[in-house]
Scaffold this active site. Structure first.
Site, PDB file in Angstrom:
ATOM      1  N   ASP A  33       0.811  -1.209   0.000  1.00 47.26           N
ATOM      2  CA  ASP A  33       0.000   0.000   0.000  1.00 47.26           C
ATOM      3  C   ASP A  33       0.850   1.268   0.000  1.00 47.26           C
ATOM      4  O   ASP A  33       1.354   1.696   1.043  1.00 47.26           O
ATOM      5  CB  ASP A  33      -0.899  -0.039   1.259  1.00 47.26           C
ATOM      6  CG  ASP A  33      -1.804   1.159   1.347  1.00 47.26           C
ATOM      7  OD1 ASP A  33      -2.417   1.352   2.409  1.00 47.26           O
ATOM      8  OD2 ASP A  33      -1.884   1.916   0.352  1.00 47.26           O
ATOM      9  N   ASP A 215      -1.469   5.595  -5.320  1.00 45.30           N
ATOM     10  CA  ASP A 215      -1.887   4.820  -4.149  1.00 45.30           C
ATOM     11  C   ASP A 215      -2.320   3.412  -4.526  1.00 45.30           C
ATOM     12  O   ASP A 215      -3.476   3.185  -4.910  1.00 45.30           O
ATOM     13  CB  ASP A 215      -3.039   5.560  -3.454  1.00 45.30           C
ATOM     14  CG  ASP A 215      -3.496   4.861  -2.187  1.00 45.30           C
ATOM     15  OD1 ASP A 215      -4.391   5.396  -1.517  1.00 45.30           O
ATOM     16  OD2 ASP A 215      -2.959   3.774  -1.873  1.00 45.30           O
TER      17      ASP A 215
END
Ligand SMILES: O=C(CNCc1ccccc1)Nc1scc(-c2ccccc2)c1C(=O)NCc1ccccc1
Length: 326
Positions: A33, A215
């Site tokens: 992430d 992201d």
């Protein structure tokens, strides 16, 4: 010097991508992430009722950081909290001998219910790591001094296994040249500025998309409300309050979304934007582009990232992002 590569396996609808990680003697599937900076996992300290179906980190192989704790909440109000250990972490052959591993003692239901994912491996900047009283480094920051090149790359694919590399660029993964843009890491994100956009075959780019983050942990592409509105006007979509976002026909006619970054235009195929049927078998799809209302910046999540080869690079001192068509 170290370098390595690890698979990134998509969940249903590419909702997230999971990669195998060895922590001590435990093997877990973690969600890499770039939008957060904590490496946390289901563990032997997680209540059994919250960890059914998950692989767990056995903290007995680690050295507890006495009195340290962590707690993280994401924009969708999901989150977790717990204790901290130092342990050996291996990703694709790249080894961190003493990595802060955050063992969960409590986890929200959305994580417990997603039994494919055993936790997160944060790849944002360590400045937003949540461990207290002393902030810890991400896996990338921990191994960075030992890497052949101070960078990692992400090659996500629609409905197929992609990969992350650490320490090298896999030039077979992209076509043409890499476009680099400067990164503003002041908020802890891989933040860059995106330029004009166009929908479908229109070449008249409009407006400016603006401040954005890369992201991997967010599924969709969140853009300014005006840009989302302009896209769905052309795509025959509508804002559906009941669904809590834009929906559009799943019929395969969704137009591409084109965006300029560093002066180069990148194309998100319409097929990525007809993201998933709103209910199984429906001809109406939830949109892969949504408005960034309430977020404060754009999120270039997996819907965008699976259209490019992305290079997260701190090898030049100042951080930068590289994008190439794939
Ligand atoms: O939080 C992140 C990165 N981690 C995503 C993640 C991974 C696994 C489980 C949960 C979350 N990215 C960012 S930066 C800024 C936000 C945000 C989003 C909405 C409102 C306010 C802030 C988010 C975020 O929460 N991403 C995940 C997400 C979930 C639902 C809807 C949108 C985005």
């Amino acid at each position: 010097a170290q370098s390595g590569t690890v698979a990134a396996d998509p969940q249903q609808y590419d909702q997230a991508y999971l990669s195998p990680v060895t922590i001590g003697n435990s093997q877990l599937m973690l969600d890499f992430d770039t939008g957060s900076a904590d490496l946390w996992a289901f563990s032997n300290e997680t209540p059994a009722s919250e960890s059914v179906g998950h692989a767990k980190y056995d903290s007995s192989t680690g050295t507890e950081l006495q009195g340290y704790s962590w707690s993280i909440t994401y924009g969708d109000q999901s989150g977790a909290a717990g204790n901290v250990y130092a342990d050996k972490v291996v990703v694709g052959g790249v080894t961190a001998t003493k990595q802060a591993v955050e063992a969960a003692t409590s986890i929200s239901t959305s994580f417990s219910d997603n039994t494919d994912s055993d936790g997160l491996l944060g790849l944002a900047f360590s400045s937003i790591n949540t461990v207290t009283p002393k902030q810890q480094t991400t896996f990338f920051d921990t191994v960075k001094p030992t890497l052949a090149k101070a960078l990692f790359t992400c090659d996500l694919k629609q409905g197929n296994a992609g990969s992350y590399t650490f320490g090298y660029i896999d030039t077979s993964k992209y076509t043409g040249s890499v476009t680099y843009v400067p990164v503003d890491d002041s908020q802890g994100f891989w933040s860059f500025t995106a330029g004009g956009y166009s929908v479908g075959s229109d070449n008249a780019t409009s407006g400016s998309v603006g401040v954005s983050i890369a992201d991997t942990g967010t599924s969709l592409l969140y853009l300014p409300a005006a840009v989302a509105k302009a896209y769905y006007a052309k795509a025959g979509g509508k804002f559906d309050n009941q669904q809590g976002g834009y929906t559009l026909p799943c019929n395969g006619n969704a137009p591409d979304f084109n965006v300029a970054i560093g002066g180069k235009t990148f194309v998100v195929p319409g097929s990525y934007i007809a993201y998933a049927p709103i209910t199984s078998g429906s001809q109406t799809c939830f949109g892969g582009i949504q408005a960034n209302t309430g977020i404060g910046f754009n999120i270039f999540g997996d819907v965008f990232l699976k259209a490019v080869y992305a290079i997260f690079d701190v090898s030049q001192g100042a951080p930068r992002l590289g994008f190439a068509a794939q």
